[in-house]
Design a protein around this motif. Sequence first.
Motif, PDB file in Angstrom:
ATOM      1  N   VAL A  20       0.831  -1.201   0.000  1.00  0.00           N
ATOM      2  CA  VAL A  20       0.000   0.000   0.000  1.00  0.00           C
ATOM      3  C   VAL A  20       0.866   1.251   0.000  1.00  0.00           C
ATOM      4  N   GLU A  21       0.463   2.217  -0.807  1.00  0.00           N
ATOM      5  CA  GLU A  21       1.030   3.561  -0.740  1.00  0.00           C
ATOM      6  C   GLU A  21      -0.111   4.470  -0.314  1.00  0.00           C
ATOM      7  N   VAL A  33       0.497   9.439  12.232  1.00  0.00           N
ATOM      8  CA  VAL A  33      -0.116   8.739  11.109  1.00  0.00           C
ATOM      9  C   VAL A  33       0.463   7.345  10.929  1.00  0.00           C
ATOM     10  N   GLN A  34       1.777   7.225  10.899  1.00  0.00           N
ATOM     11  CA  GLN A  34       2.422   5.929  10.682  1.00  0.00           C
ATOM     12  C   GLN A  34       1.997   4.927  11.753  1.00  0.00           C
ATOM     13  N   GLN A  39      -1.153   0.106  13.325  1.00  0.00           N
ATOM     14  CA  GLN A  39      -2.039  -0.631  14.227  1.00  0.00           C
ATOM     15  C   GLN A  39      -3.118  -1.381  13.450  1.00  0.00           C
ATOM     16  N   LEU A  40      -3.547  -0.804  12.344  1.00  0.00           N
ATOM     17  CA  LEU A  40      -4.596  -1.432  11.546  1.00  0.00           C
ATOM     18  C   LEU A  40      -4.124  -2.675  10.799  1.00  0.00           C
ATOM     19  N   ILE A  41      -2.827  -2.764  10.550  1.00  0.00           N
ATOM     20  CA  ILE A  41      -2.328  -3.865   9.713  1.00  0.00           C
ATOM     21  C   ILE A  41      -1.586  -4.944  10.500  1.00  0.00           C
ATOM     22  N   GLU A  47       1.291  -4.463   3.767  1.00  0.00           N
ATOM     23  CA  GLU A  47       2.522  -3.749   4.083  1.00  0.00           C
ATOM     24  C   GLU A  47       2.419  -2.335   3.519  1.00  0.00           C
ATOM     25  N   ILE A  48       2.564  -1.352   4.383  1.00  0.00           N
ATOM     26  CA  ILE A  48       2.527   0.040   3.943  1.00  0.00           C
ATOM     27  C   ILE A  48       3.942   0.423   3.536  1.00  0.00           C
ATOM     28  N   LEU A  49       4.122   0.660   2.243  1.00  0.00           N
ATOM     29  CA  LEU A  49       5.446   0.972   1.714  1.00  0.00           C
ATOM     30  C   LEU A  49       5.783   2.452   1.801  1.00  0.00           C
TER      31      LEU A  49
END
Length: 112
Positions: A20-21, A33-34, A39-41, A47-49
């Motif tokens: 995810v971007e 924010v990060q 916490q959601l994932i 994976e938040i890239l």
Amino acid sequence: MASIKQQIIDLTVKDTSVWVEVKIEEAFYRSDVQAELNQLIVDTKIEILKISTPKIDENSQWQATHIETLDALTPAELFQHRLDCEDNLSELQQQQLKVLFAQSCAELEQKS
């Protein structure tokens, strides 16, 4: 942020690996924010890239119908503005923070 969170939650329902971007349209800087999105994932295949925000123009955060500068704001007004920017604080939390801020300011004035 609410829309981003909902989209991530929707992705967690699917049991597939996803990169995810996140592009945030809010022009206010949020340091949490990060952590909030991470916490959601937890325990998912997401994976938040990258998390990106628009370039912040110092004046755009303070402009409404007229321009206010930091020199024109009292510490209490600035603190209230910062509280107004937060969307994850309850009314009770905001009231508690206001009381703590007022106490801190009073203590500083007594010491000086």
